[in-house]
Scaffold this motif. Structure first.
Motif, PDB file in Angstrom:
ATOM      1  N   UNK A 123       0.831  -1.201   0.000  1.00 33.31           N
ATOM      2  CA  UNK A 123       0.000   0.000   0.000  1.00 33.31           C
ATOM      3  C   UNK A 123       0.868   1.254   0.000  1.00 33.31           C
ATOM      4  N   UNK A 124       1.923   1.237   0.823  1.00 32.96           N
ATOM      5  CA  UNK A 124       2.825   2.391   0.850  1.00 32.96           C
ATOM      6  C   UNK A 124       3.476   2.643  -0.494  1.00 32.96           C
ATOM      7  N   UNK A 125       3.859   1.586  -1.180  1.00 33.74           N
ATOM      8  CA  UNK A 125       4.466   1.738  -2.498  1.00 33.74           C
ATOM      9  C   UNK A 125       3.467   2.316  -3.492  1.00 33.74           C
ATOM     10  N   UNK A 126       2.230   1.841  -3.454  1.00 36.12           N
ATOM     11  CA  UNK A 126       1.222   2.356  -4.383  1.00 36.12           C
ATOM     12  C   UNK A 126       0.943   3.839  -4.148  1.00 36.12           C
ATOM     13  N   UNK A 127       0.962   4.243  -2.891  1.00 36.98           N
ATOM     14  CA  UNK A 127       0.646   5.632  -2.570  1.00 36.98           C
ATOM     15  C   UNK A 127       1.828   6.571  -2.787  1.00 36.98           C
ATOM     16  N   UNK A 168       4.835   7.276  -6.535  1.00 39.97           N
ATOM     17  CA  UNK A 168       4.569   8.338  -7.519  1.00 39.97           C
ATOM     18  C   UNK A 168       5.179   9.670  -7.098  1.00 39.97           C
ATOM     19  N   UNK A 169       5.582   9.779  -5.826  1.00 36.53           N
ATOM     20  CA  UNK A 169       6.240  11.008  -5.364  1.00 36.53           C
ATOM     21  C   UNK A 169       7.697  11.082  -5.790  1.00 36.53           C
ATOM     22  N   UNK A 170       8.263   9.968  -6.186  1.00 36.00           N
ATOM     23  CA  UNK A 170       9.691   9.938  -6.515  1.00 36.00           C
ATOM     24  C   UNK A 170       9.961  10.694  -7.810  1.00 36.00           C
ATOM     25  N   UNK A 171      11.096  11.387  -7.839  1.00 36.35           N
ATOM     26  CA  UNK A 171      11.519  12.040  -9.080  1.00 36.35           C
ATOM     27  C   UNK A 171      12.016  11.016 -10.084  1.00 36.35           C
ATOM     28  N   UNK A 172      12.603   9.930  -9.598  1.00 37.50           N
ATOM     29  CA  UNK A 172      13.005   8.810 -10.434  1.00 37.50           C
ATOM     30  C   UNK A 172      12.818   7.521  -9.645  1.00 37.50           C
ATOM     31  N   UNK A 173      12.395   6.472 -10.358  1.00 34.28           N
ATOM     32  CA  UNK A 173      12.361   5.124  -9.791  1.00 34.28           C
ATOM     33  C   UNK A 173      13.281   4.270 -10.658  1.00 34.28           C
ATOM     34  N   UNK A 174      14.365   3.793 -10.071  1.00 31.64           N
ATOM     35  CA  UNK A 174      15.356   3.005 -10.797  1.00 31.64           C
ATOM     36  C   UNK A 174      15.106   1.520 -10.560  1.00 31.64           C
ATOM     37  N   UNK A 175      15.269   0.731 -11.594  1.00 29.70           N
ATOM     38  CA  UNK A 175      15.066  -0.711 -11.510  1.00 29.70           C
ATOM     39  C   UNK A 175      16.221  -1.409 -12.211  1.00 29.70           C
ATOM     40  N   UNK A 192       6.024  -2.248 -11.758  1.00 25.77           N
ATOM     41  CA  UNK A 192       5.783  -0.984 -11.054  1.00 25.77           C
ATOM     42  C   UNK A 192       4.800  -0.098 -11.827  1.00 25.77           C
ATOM     43  N   UNK A 193       4.934  -0.070 -13.128  1.00 23.44           N
ATOM     44  CA  UNK A 193       4.042   0.755 -13.946  1.00 23.44           C
ATOM     45  C   UNK A 193       2.633   0.169 -13.967  1.00 23.44           C
ATOM     46  N   UNK A 247       5.330   6.048 -16.191  1.00 27.94           N
ATOM     47  CA  UNK A 247       6.447   5.482 -16.965  1.00 27.94           C
ATOM     48  C   UNK A 247       7.570   6.482 -17.211  1.00 27.94           C
ATOM     49  N   UNK A 248       7.238   7.768 -17.285  1.00 28.47           N
ATOM     50  CA  UNK A 248       8.266   8.775 -17.560  1.00 28.47           C
ATOM     51  C   UNK A 248       9.284   8.897 -16.435  1.00 28.47           C
ATOM     52  N   UNK A 249       8.940   8.385 -15.241  1.00 27.58           N
ATOM     53  CA  UNK A 249       9.849   8.488 -14.099  1.00 27.58           C
ATOM     54  C   UNK A 249      10.638   7.206 -13.847  1.00 27.58           C
ATOM     55  N   UNK A 250      10.365   6.173 -14.595  1.00 31.85           N
ATOM     56  CA  UNK A 250      11.002   4.876 -14.368  1.00 31.85           C
ATOM     57  C   UNK A 250      12.174   4.703 -15.327  1.00 31.85           C
ATOM     58  N   UNK A 251      13.294   4.248 -14.801  1.00 39.16           N
ATOM     59  CA  UNK A 251      14.466   3.968 -15.608  1.00 39.16           C
ATOM     60  C   UNK A 251      15.011   2.583 -15.238  1.00 39.16           C
ATOM     61  N   UNK A 252      15.463   1.843 -16.240  1.00 35.74           N
ATOM     62  CA  UNK A 252      16.112   0.551 -16.011  1.00 35.74           C
ATOM     63  C   UNK A 252      17.614   0.744 -16.130  1.00 35.74           C
ATOM     64  N   UNK A 253      18.321   0.505 -15.024  1.00 40.10           N
ATOM     65  CA  UNK A 253      19.785   0.573 -15.006  1.00 40.10           C
ATOM     66  C   UNK A 253      20.290  -0.723 -14.391  1.00 40.10           C
ATOM     67  N   UNK A 254      21.061  -1.514 -15.125  1.00 37.69           N
ATOM     68  CA  UNK A 254      21.529  -2.803 -14.602  1.00 37.69           C
ATOM     69  C   UNK A 254      22.421  -2.637 -13.368  1.00 37.69           C
ATOM     70  N   UNK A 255      22.599  -3.724 -12.649  1.00 42.07           N
ATOM     71  CA  UNK A 255      23.567  -3.746 -11.547  1.00 42.07           C
ATOM     72  C   UNK A 255      24.977  -3.631 -12.102  1.00 42.07           C
ATOM     73  N   UNK A 256      25.848  -2.856 -11.430  1.00 46.92           N
ATOM     74  CA  UNK A 256      27.230  -2.739 -11.907  1.00 46.92           C
ATOM     75  C   UNK A 256      28.101  -3.879 -11.390  1.00 46.92           C
TER      76      UNK A 256
END
Length: 356
Positions: A128-132, A135-142, A151-152, A159-168
């Motif tokens: 529930x906390x994640x759903x609420x 959306x406040x995040x400036x970016x959500x990285x996955x 997540x979308x 979707x405009x705030x979500x970015x996929x960045x692999x593990x380094x």
């Protein structure tokens, strides 16, 4: 200078914490000033933090009690971006948004499949906390597309705030630390798995496969956690005491990975399994369940035979049986280039710079 505060629960031995420490260490110091904020300083990963990365410990391992101190740590010190990882910590950071200076950009990294996991009121409250709040995040990285899509679709993150960045993965460093490979004596297959001893990792169903494999097969499970006693009892009841070892947490497990014939990932769910990526970096093939998060994306990009996906049970056992004992020498890396440290850090730097 872009001032980035990485928020971690502790220096415990999880993959999410290790990824954030790696990113903080590798950021270009001519453009970024990283620091770490940890709720609790405990844990074996503290020694991995670079000398020029300041660490502030809040002294409150429980998030609810740490929130006031976290707000002060972000508001009182010059901060442009606060970046947290792990679902419950992400929710806590985003809940502070109305209390933080407006200049601070909030970034969260979701390391696991959000809808996976055990049930109960705690899990429902987190969902529930994640759903609420996500959306406040400036970016959500996955670290995987599979996580971003969930997540979308299920948590209504724009979707405009979500970015996929692999593990380094610092391939050169890990391979240097893996020399010489460490292998249990004797003939037969040598298998390794690594991660916390918890339900998610599926180790009990892995141990159940061993009696049907040749008697000279040996399995090492690196990690610590609440299921140690149950796993030890299962191993003893099956008469596998000389075939399965639980040596505990290993801060530097790469020589064990390099000496094994296969890295096993029998997880019930995952995000992007960092230990599997590191095993590939030192040349060890991975056998994984299809539900193990983003491992399917790794399999699609890796060389043929590097990653085998097999359902838990007979198919997984058959995949293990097809492995062949090695000679204990280091093999070429099997890791796709997209996980290389320089490539991933460039992506992080571009996303962080774009926010400021």
């Amino acid at each position: 200078m872009i001032r980035v505060a990485f928020v971690l629960p502790s220096f415990a031995g999880g993959g999410a914490e290790r990824v954030m420490i790696t990113v903080a260490n590798a950021l270009d110091r001519t453009a970024f000033a990283p620091r770490l904020i940890v709720l609790d300083r405990a844990g074996p990963l503290a020694g991995l933090v670079a000398d020029d990365v300041p660490v502030a410990a809040l002294g409150q391992p429980r998030l609810r009690r740490a929130l006031p101190a976290l707000r002060r740590a972000l508001a009182d010190e010059p901060t442009d971006i606060a970046l947290a990882t792990l679902g419950y910590l992400n929710v806590g950071l985003l809940a502070l948004r109305p209390l933080l200076p407006r200049r601070i950009r909030l970034v969260v990294r979701e390391a696991n499949m959000p809808l996976s996991g055990t049930g109960g009121h705690v899990r429902r409250a987190l969902g529930l906390g994640m759903r609420l709040l996500y959306r406040r995040a400036d970016r959500v990285l996955c670290p995987a597309t599979r996580i971003a899509d969930e997540l979308v679709a299920q948590y209504r993150v724009p979707p405009s705030r979500v970015r996929v960045i692999p593990n380094p993965v610092d391939v050169g460093r890990l391979r240097a630390l893996a020399e010489p490979p460490r292998r249990l004596a004797g003939t037969g297959l040598r298998l390794v798995a690594a991660g916390r001893l918890v339900e998610q990792k599926g180790y009990e169903r892995l141990v159940a496969l061993l009696p049907a494999l040749p008697p000279d097969t040996r399995l090492t499970i690196l990690g610590e956690g609440p299921l140690r006693e149950a796993l030890t009892a299962q191993i003893a009841a099956a008469g596998l005491g000389d075939r399965v070892v639980l040596p505990g947490f290993a801060a530097a497990p790469w020589a064990d990975y390099a000496g094994a014939d296969a890295f096993l990932l029998p997880s019930l769910w995952e995000g992007m399994p960092n230990a599997a990526l590191e095993a590939l970096a030192v040349g060890t093939p991975v056998i994984a369940t299809p539900e193990a998060g983003g491992i399917g994306e790794v399999a699609a990009a890796a060389p043929p035979g590097a990653v085998t996906l097999a359902a838990a049970g007979a198919a997984f056992r058959a995949a293990i049986a097809q492995s062949r004992p090695g000679d204990g020498q280091m093999r070429p890396s099997l890791l796709p280039d997209r996980f290389a440290l320089a490539t991933v850090i460039a992506s992080y730097q571009a996303e962080l710079a774009a926010l400021v």
